[in-house]
Write a protein that holds these residues in place. Structure first.
Motif, PDB file in Angstrom:
ATOM      1  N   TYR A  87       3.863  15.302  -2.727  1.00 41.01           N
ATOM      2  CA  TYR A  87       3.685  13.991  -2.106  1.00 41.01           C
ATOM      3  C   TYR A  87       4.648  12.981  -2.727  1.00 41.01           C
ATOM      4  O   TYR A  87       4.950  13.036  -3.923  1.00 41.01           O
ATOM      5  CB  TYR A  87       2.255  13.478  -2.304  1.00 41.01           C
ATOM      6  N   ALA A  88       5.081  12.024  -1.902  1.00 46.85           N
ATOM      7  CA  ALA A  88       5.836  10.909  -2.468  1.00 46.85           C
ATOM      8  C   ALA A  88       4.954  10.126  -3.431  1.00 46.85           C
ATOM      9  O   ALA A  88       5.385   9.745  -4.519  1.00 46.85           O
ATOM     10  CB  ALA A  88       6.346  10.004  -1.357  1.00 46.85           C
TER      11      ALA A  88
ATOM     12  N   VAL B 226       9.413   9.385   3.319  1.00 50.85           N
ATOM     13  CA  VAL B 226       9.582  10.590   2.516  1.00 50.85           C
ATOM     14  C   VAL B 226      10.269  11.654   3.348  1.00 50.85           C
ATOM     15  O   VAL B 226      10.103  11.712   4.575  1.00 50.85           O
ATOM     16  CB  VAL B 226       8.223  11.105   1.990  1.00 50.85           C
ATOM     17  N   ARG B 227      11.057  12.478   2.688  1.00 50.45           N
ATOM     18  CA  ARG B 227      11.659  13.640   3.333  1.00 50.45           C
ATOM     19  C   ARG B 227      11.622  14.793   2.350  1.00 50.45           C
ATOM     20  O   ARG B 227      11.479  14.617   1.145  1.00 50.45           O
ATOM     21  CB  ARG B 227      13.088  13.348   3.765  1.00 50.45           C
ATOM     22  N   ASN B 228      11.726  15.987   2.897  1.00 52.80           N
ATOM     23  CA  ASN B 228      11.752  17.220   2.103  1.00 52.80           C
ATOM     24  C   ASN B 228      10.562  17.324   1.162  1.00 52.80           C
ATOM     25  O   ASN B 228      10.688  17.707  -0.006  1.00 52.80           O
ATOM     26  CB  ASN B 228      13.061  17.313   1.303  1.00 52.80           C
ATOM     27  N   ALA B 229       9.384  16.977   1.677  1.00 52.22           N
ATOM     28  CA  ALA B 229       8.140  17.082   0.915  1.00 52.22           C
ATOM     29  C   ALA B 229       7.331  18.268   1.429  1.00 52.22           C
ATOM     30  O   ALA B 229       7.293  18.524   2.630  1.00 52.22           O
ATOM     31  CB  ALA B 229       7.328  15.804   1.051  1.00 52.22           C
ATOM     32  N   THR B 230       6.673  18.966   0.530  1.00 55.69           N
ATOM     33  CA  THR B 230       5.816  20.072   0.958  1.00 55.69           C
ATOM     34  C   THR B 230       4.466  19.576   1.456  1.00 55.69           C
ATOM     35  O   THR B 230       3.778  20.288   2.186  1.00 55.69           O
ATOM     36  CB  THR B 230       5.610  21.058  -0.182  1.00 55.69           C
ATOM     37  N   GLY B 231       4.074  18.335   1.079  1.00 56.75           N
ATOM     38  CA  GLY B 231       2.800  17.784   1.516  1.00 56.75           C
ATOM     39  C   GLY B 231       2.957  16.642   2.499  1.00 56.75           C
ATOM     40  O   GLY B 231       2.467  16.683   3.613  1.00 56.75           O
ATOM     41  N   GLY B 232       3.659  15.600   2.098  1.00 60.13           N
ATOM     42  CA  GLY B 232       3.837  14.444   2.971  1.00 60.13           C
ATOM     43  C   GLY B 232       3.998  13.178   2.160  1.00 60.13           C
ATOM     44  O   GLY B 232       4.350  13.187   0.987  1.00 60.13           O
TER      45      GLY B 232
END
Length: 493
Positions: free
Chosen positions: A455-456, A478-484
């Motif tokens: 997460y950011a 945010v970008r390139n996050a596994t969660g958001g």
């Protein structure tokens, strides 16, 4: 870029008594091109070595998109450290390529990189992008300080030359010029409100401590160019269990203010120290435009209720070189386990209302880029750039910013992560004591988690902040996050 075009040109070939014979020939303007030169200058010296820099100037009419300077040193001399470039050395041959931020040199503009030499030999066979360095490698007088910094090589500058005894009376006057470590020590020990201590380029190796309070109307200023480098790689002697200035004890701090409010620290470099800049019981201190790098533990520490301070426009990188778990870029306050030492405000370290503005932090900051400790309130973290490469992940240090304080505004920062490193989330909250890690606000932050971070903004607990929740606004991206973006419901705005 200038546009080439064909123009008619009248060229006289022969002249007779009655007329001139002319030939109309096409002329095509040359395409714009970069033309780099590199000029050497010594900036400091000591018995066994010297500091120097190259100024790279673009004398062409188009921007240069990258540069490489190479030279040889005579046997017995070698480059011991460098900055504002990427260095590789093979024997006596040294190659300096541009850093990521200073490769473009506009037409008519200049950039600089610097280095220290162990030995007295000066460069020969210098080339820039494969062409001879115009002006040759002969030493000259010190040049102006270079522009914004980048990553130096991880070795220590050579020590400064032996300095005069500090037994002489401290210098007086509104401006005190210093050029040796002993002169700087004397000037800081004898500083008075309204005084400016001005550093000449060079390496200052030693313990530099300020204990005299300035005032709001008459602060004390220590200022110098980026080529004025304060170093203190090893501590010496024994001190008290809770650090206070003690005769005969050198804690290994690059520069230390203790009980010294209203100081300004501007422009110079702190490198190769156990800790970088340490403020104890020193509120209203402004740190502006420093370059802090290759530090054993944390880079800048506001400690022991050093409230209402400002850290701005500075670069902090390569921290935690000795203890990665304690290698924070910026440390605000103290953990509650250290309040017995540093909790001088009702048993708490109240380094409150510190503003961290427009700094570049990372890469290779081994712990958090900013660690906001419990007990501190109402700070501002705005406009910073975080480069997460090299986060070690030790002691759960796996985010750009860990907020355990209360009521902070985190706004307009840009963070990125790429290997190597251990990375969990961009920003995190924690609640080590009741009420801590609550009431913080995130707005307008841009986060790239490199396909690794979840997460950011990760809010550890909402139940521990009942009535004073952390708020993450939808203006964050945010970008390139596994969660958001965040693990809590974001708020519109």
């Amino acid at each position: 870029m200038r546009i080439s075009r064909t123009l008619p040109l009248a060229v006289p070939l022969a002249v007779t008594a009655g007329a001139a014979i002319l030939l109309l020939a096409p002329l095509t303007a040359n395409a714009a091109a970069a033309s780099l030169t590199a000029a050497f200058a010594q900036t400091s010296g000591w018995g066994s070595g010297y500091g120097a820099e190259y100024t790279i100037t673009n004398r062409g009419d188009a921007a240069a998109s990258g540069w490489v300077v190479e030279f040889d040193l005579p046997a017995g001399s070698t480059v011991s450290s460098s900055w504002e470039s990427t260095r590789t050395s093979t024997g006596q041959h040294h190659r300096f390529a541009n850093a990521s931020w200073n490769g473009t040199v506009a037409a008519g503009a200049s950039v600089r990189f610097g280095f220290n030499v162990s030995g007295t030999g000066t460069p020969v066979n210098c080339t820039v992008n494969g062409a001879p360095c115009a002006g040759g490698p002969a030493p000259s007088s010190p040049a102006p300080s270079p522009p914004a910094p980048s990553s130096p090589a991880p070795s220590s500058p050579a020590p400064s030359s032996p300095a005069p005894s500090t037994s002489a009376p401290p210098p007086s006057g509104s401006v005190v010029d210093v050029s040796t470590a002993a002169q700087l020590q004397a000037a800081m020990a004898g500083a008075r409100p309204g005084q400016t201590i001005r550093l000449a380029p060079g390496v200052y190796d030693g313990s530099f401590i300020g204990t005299t309070p300035g005032t709001a109307a008459a602060p004390i200023t220590v200022t110098g160019p980026r080529t004025a480098i304060l170093t203190n790689p090893t501590s010496a002697g024994s001190g008290p269990s809770c650090p206070v200035p003690t005769p005969g004890w050198d804690p290994g701090y690059g520069i230390w203010l203790a009980g010294a409010p209203y100081w300004n620290l501007t422009g110079f470099t702190v490198a190769d120290a156990k800790k970088g800049v340490v403020l104890d019981d020193s509120p209203h201190v402004t740190i502006d435009g420093l370059y802090v790098h290759h530090i054993g533990d944390e880079g800048v520490h506001f400690r022991r209720s050093s409230s209402d301070g400002v850290l701005r426009g500075s670069t902090i990188e390569y921290t935690g070189t000795v203890q990665p778990a304690y290698g924070e870029g910026v440390y605000l306050g103290s953990a509650n386990s250290n309040w017995a030492c540093h909790g001088n405000s009702g048993g708490v370290d109240r380094s409150d209302r510190v503003q961290v503005l427009d700094n570049r932090i990372g890469p290779y900051v081994a712990a958090e880029h900013i660690d906001v400790k419990e007990g501190t309130v109402d700070g501002v973290i705005r406009g910073n750039t975080f480069d997460g490469r090299g986060i070690a992940g030790q002691n759960s240090a796996d985010s750009w910013v860990d907020v355990k304080g209360t009521g902070y505004l985190i706004q307009g920062n840009t963070g990125t992560f790429a290997a190597p490193g251990t990375f969990a989330n961009g920003y995190e909250t924690h609640n080590p004591v009741a009420g801590s890690g609550c009431g913080n606000v995130w707005r307008d932050n841009v986060s790239d988690l490199g396909g690794v971070g979840r997460y950011a903004v990760n809010v550890t607990s909402t139940s521990k902040c009942a009535g004073n929740l952390n708020v993450v606004y939808t203006s964050n991206t945010v970008r390139n996050a596994t969660g958001g973006l965040t693990n809590v419901t974001p708020t519109a705005g």
